[in-house]
Scaffold this motif. Structure first.
Motif, mmCIF file in Angstrom:
data_model
loop_
_atom_site.group_PDB
_atom_site.id
_atom_site.type_symbol
_atom_site.label_atom_id
_atom_site.label_comp_id
_atom_site.label_asym_id
_atom_site.label_seq_id
_atom_site.Cartn_x
_atom_site.Cartn_y
_atom_site.Cartn_z
ATOM 1 N N ALA A 124 0.832 -1.205 0.000
ATOM 2 C CA ALA A 124 0.000 0.000 0.000
ATOM 3 C C ALA A 124 0.869 1.258 0.000
ATOM 4 O O ALA A 124 0.520 2.253 -0.631
ATOM 5 C CB ALA A 124 -0.918 -0.007 1.211
ATOM 6 N N ALA A 125 1.997 1.209 0.692
ATOM 7 C CA ALA A 125 2.874 2.377 0.767
ATOM 8 C C ALA A 125 3.413 2.756 -0.605
ATOM 9 O O ALA A 125 3.684 3.929 -0.875
ATOM 10 C CB ALA A 125 4.019 2.099 1.728
ATOM 11 N N LYS A 126 3.575 1.765 -1.488
ATOM 12 C CA LYS A 126 4.074 2.041 -2.827
ATOM 13 C C LYS A 126 2.987 2.615 -3.736
ATOM 14 O O LYS A 126 3.302 3.176 -4.785
ATOM 15 C CB LYS A 126 4.616 0.758 -3.447
ATOM 16 N N ARG A 127 1.722 2.455 -3.362
ATOM 17 C CA ARG A 127 0.622 2.835 -4.244
ATOM 18 C C ARG A 127 -0.094 4.125 -3.853
ATOM 19 O O ARG A 127 -0.759 4.731 -4.688
ATOM 20 C CB ARG A 127 -0.419 1.704 -4.285
ATOM 21 N N GLU A 166 -6.029 4.018 5.219
ATOM 22 C CA GLU A 166 -5.368 4.625 6.376
ATOM 23 C C GLU A 166 -4.983 3.573 7.412
ATOM 24 O O GLU A 166 -3.979 3.728 8.105
ATOM 25 C CB GLU A 166 -6.278 5.690 6.995
ATOM 26 N N LEU A 167 -5.764 2.509 7.528
ATOM 27 C CA LEU A 167 -5.400 1.426 8.441
ATOM 28 C C LEU A 167 -4.145 0.709 7.962
ATOM 29 O O LEU A 167 -3.336 0.243 8.777
ATOM 30 C CB LEU A 167 -6.550 0.430 8.575
ATOM 31 N N MET A 168 -3.976 0.611 6.649
ATOM 32 C CA MET A 168 -2.792 -0.042 6.101
ATOM 33 C C MET A 168 -1.552 0.817 6.227
ATOM 34 O O MET A 168 -0.425 0.319 6.210
ATOM 35 C CB MET A 168 -3.013 -0.399 4.629
ATOM 36 N N LEU A 169 -1.747 2.142 6.340
ATOM 37 C CA LEU A 169 -0.627 3.094 6.390
ATOM 38 C C LEU A 169 -0.721 3.908 7.677
ATOM 39 O O LEU A 169 -1.117 5.078 7.642
ATOM 40 C CB LEU A 169 -0.680 4.014 5.165
#
Length: 65
Positions: A10-13, A59-62
């Protein structure tokens, strides 16, 4: 309390805009481009804002974005 881990996929997207919204790239601009019109390809190049219903999950993923 342990630190939370960021989901690297997710951080890459996704990235955060100045106003706090989450930006993403549009799909369908990786390959098979020869039959797509220049206007369509140009529109697909621009970034989009993640829908507010999906933004909570992103937001939960990051956690530290």
């Amino acid at each position: 309390m342990p630190k939370l881990k960021t989901r690297k996929a997710a951080a890459k997207r996704f990235r955060k805009t100045g106003s706090g919204k989450i930006a993403r790239r549009k799909a369908f601009k990786n390959h098979l481009l020869q039959h797509k019109s220049p206007l369509r390809k140009r529109r697909l190049s621009k970034t989009a804002i993640v829908n507010e219903r999906d933004a909570e999950n992103v937001e939960l993923m990051l956690p530290y974005l």
